[in-house]
Design a protein around this motif. Structure first.
Motif, PDB file in Angstrom:
ATOM      1  N   SER A  35       0.843  -1.470  -0.094  1.00  0.00           N
ATOM      2  CA  SER A  35       0.013   0.001  -0.029  1.00  0.00           C
ATOM      3  C   SER A  35       0.273   1.160   0.201  1.00  0.00           C
ATOM      4  O   SER A  35       1.600   1.213   0.401  1.00  0.00           O
ATOM      5  CB  SER A  35      -0.939   0.243   1.244  1.00  0.00           C
ATOM      6  N   GLY A  93      -1.738   4.671   1.737  1.00  0.00           N
ATOM      7  CA  GLY A  93      -2.779   4.362   2.609  1.00  0.00           C
ATOM      8  C   GLY A  93      -3.652   4.185   1.168  1.00  0.00           C
ATOM      9  O   GLY A  93      -4.963   3.786   2.213  1.00  0.00           O
ATOM     10  N   ARG A  99       4.846  -1.195   2.862  1.00  0.00           N
ATOM     11  CA  ARG A  99       4.262   0.803   2.818  1.00  0.00           C
ATOM     12  C   ARG A  99       5.320   1.466   2.470  1.00  0.00           C
ATOM     13  O   ARG A  99       6.427   1.205   2.648  1.00  0.00           O
ATOM     14  CB  ARG A  99       3.496   1.121   4.518  1.00  0.00           C
ATOM     15  N   LYS A 131       5.007   5.650   1.862  1.00  0.00           N
ATOM     16  CA  LYS A 131       5.102   7.275   1.920  1.00  0.00           C
ATOM     17  C   LYS A 131       5.369   7.740   1.553  1.00  0.00           C
ATOM     18  O   LYS A 131       6.968   7.797   1.170  1.00  0.00           O
ATOM     19  CB  LYS A 131       4.130   7.395   3.879  1.00  0.00           C
TER      20      LYS A 131
END
Length: 144
Positions: free
Chosen positions: A58, A61, A140, A142
């Motif tokens: 991901s 998110g 993850r 970001k």
């Protein structure tokens, strides 16, 4: 002569032990995975990058592996040359949950049609890695 053979055998044994230790070192393996991701992106190896993504990957998110594949394809079609410059990076394995690793980096993404870059962007990137078997997979992502 026997002492030379013994010394050679001892040296080989120590080398094997050092090699095994490096292979079993989760921190070293995590840092190698981060470097491999950078290398795969610069080499425009879509499938190799996707192999490094966890099945539950991901980004921000809300984006998944399919998004990652489309985004790489667009980036690689738009720019003949792609460079990922890690201005700084630090990786660590979680103290309690040894199957989780983290990387924080300052990254410049540079694209060019020839030798002179025609686009460049700076990002602060946070990555969460999950250990799957003996491989770190990016789970993850970001950025800012």
């Amino acid at each position: 002569m026997p002492t030379r053979i013994f010394a050679l055998a001892l040296l080989m044994f120590c080398t094997l032990l050092a090699g095994c230790g490096a292979k079993d070192d989760p921190q070293a393996a995590l840092e190698a995975a981060v470097q491999q991701l950078q290398d795969n992106l610069e080499a425009k190896q879509n499938s190799a990058v996707l192999d490094q993504l966890h099945p539950q990957f991901s980004a921000q998110g809300e984006f998944d592996r399919e998004w990652a594949q489309r985004t790489m394809l667009l980036l690689f079609m738009r720019h003949k040359n792609v460079e990922v410059l890690a201005l700084s990076k630090a990786s660590y394995v979680h103290e309690t949950y040894r199957e989780k690793g983290f990387t924080e980096a300052q990254v410049a993404l540079v694209g060019a049609e020839s030798l002179i870059p025609d686009s460049a962007r700076h990002f602060t990137v946070e990555m969460e890695w999950w250990l799957e078997g003996d491989e770190w997979k990016l789970a993850r992502l970001k950025w800012q």
